[in-house]
Design an enzyme around this catalytic site. Structure first.
Site: not given
Ligand code: XBP
Ligand code: MG
Length: 239
Positions: A88, A128-129, A91, A9, A11, A61-62, A189
């Site tokens: 977004h 990743t998201t 952002k 992952d 973030d 994010g969206k 995480d």
């Molecule tokens: C991370 C997220 C993401 C970030 C923002 O989730 O939820 O949405 O907060 O990303 P993970 P965007 O670590 O579980 O993948 O604004 O680019 O969507």
């Molecule tokens: Mg994460």
């Protein structure tokens, strides 16, 4: 089955990016004077850390902005899809600018784990998201390298139908690796990330991040404070 790949992952796992995401959201809200468009008397479209922690249960994010409109302000998000997409996009640009300030580093142990994996001949992947552009910027800042040069496979939230906690993004990574779940370990995480990895049939190491320490992470196969505590030889030998 022998260990062949690690799937990370981004973030919160590779780096503590979530605070910069929060700041980027708030900058994008302020730039559009959203408190005038969609009155938010209490918070003035400023997500503080406490509320952001709650909002993080919605991944993407969206989706997070839409959930805020619908669940927190009582405004139907479906009629505002274009505005949400535009906020977004702004952002995302602001997040890249904040990253470029260069204060963000990899979490402890990440760099060593990746080097160790390479030495063992393992493949490396991302599930990743967030969107691909954010992965690319983060790699340049935190690894001083292109993402493609470090990771063999990169699967992102904007490439799949359902974001985490659905398994889609991990399934896409497995498809691209041409591997079975039993040949890989996921690194996460968060509760939603852990659910996503487990739903894809993966074993998962979880290392809580600044915004996820309060979450239920009890279904992790291995729970560590920091990735420094992980020895790949023990994962390779795990049943
Ligand atoms: C991370 C997220 C993401 C970030 C923002 O989730 O939820 O949405 O907060 O990303 P993970 P965007 O670590 O579980 O993948 O604004 O680019 O969507
Ligand atoms: Mg994460």
């Amino acid at each position: 089955m022998a260990l062949r790949a690690l799937i990370f992952d981004v973030d919160g796992t590779l780096a503590e990016t979530e605070e910069l995401h929060r700041q980027a959201f708030n900058q994008a809200f302020a730039a559009r004077a959203l408190a005038t468009t969609w009155p938010d008397p209490q918070r003035q479209w400023n997500w503080d850390q406490e509320n952001y922690r709650k909002l993080l249960t919605v991944t993407g994010g969206k989706e997070r902005i839409a959930a805020y409109l619908g669940d927190w302000l009582g405004i139907a998000p479906d009629t505002h899809k274009e505005q949400i997409a535009a906020i977004h996009a702004d952002k995302t640009l602001r997040f890249a600018e904040l990253l470029a300030l260069g204060r963000l580093t990899l979490r402890p142990g990440v760099s060593e784990l990746i080097s160790q994996a390479r030495q063992m001949g393992l493949q490396l992947a991302i599930a990743t998201t967030t969107s691909r552009s954010n992965v690319d910027v983060l790699a340049r800042i935190a690894f001083s390298s292109e993402a493609d040069a470090i990771f063999d496979v990169i699967s992102c939230g904007d490439e799949v139908a359902e974001k985490k906690p659905a398994p889609d993004v991990y399934q896409l990574a497995l498809e691209r690796l041409c591997m079975e779940p039993a040949e890989c370990w996921a690194f996460e995480d968060s509760h939603n990330g852990l659910r996503s990895a487990k739903a894809a049939g993966l074993r998962c190491v979880v290392t809580p991040s600044a915004y996820t320490t309060h979450e239920d992470l009890s279904s992790a196969d291995i729970l560590v404070e920091c990735l420094d505590d992980i020895r790949l030889s023990s994962l390779a030998g795990a049943p």
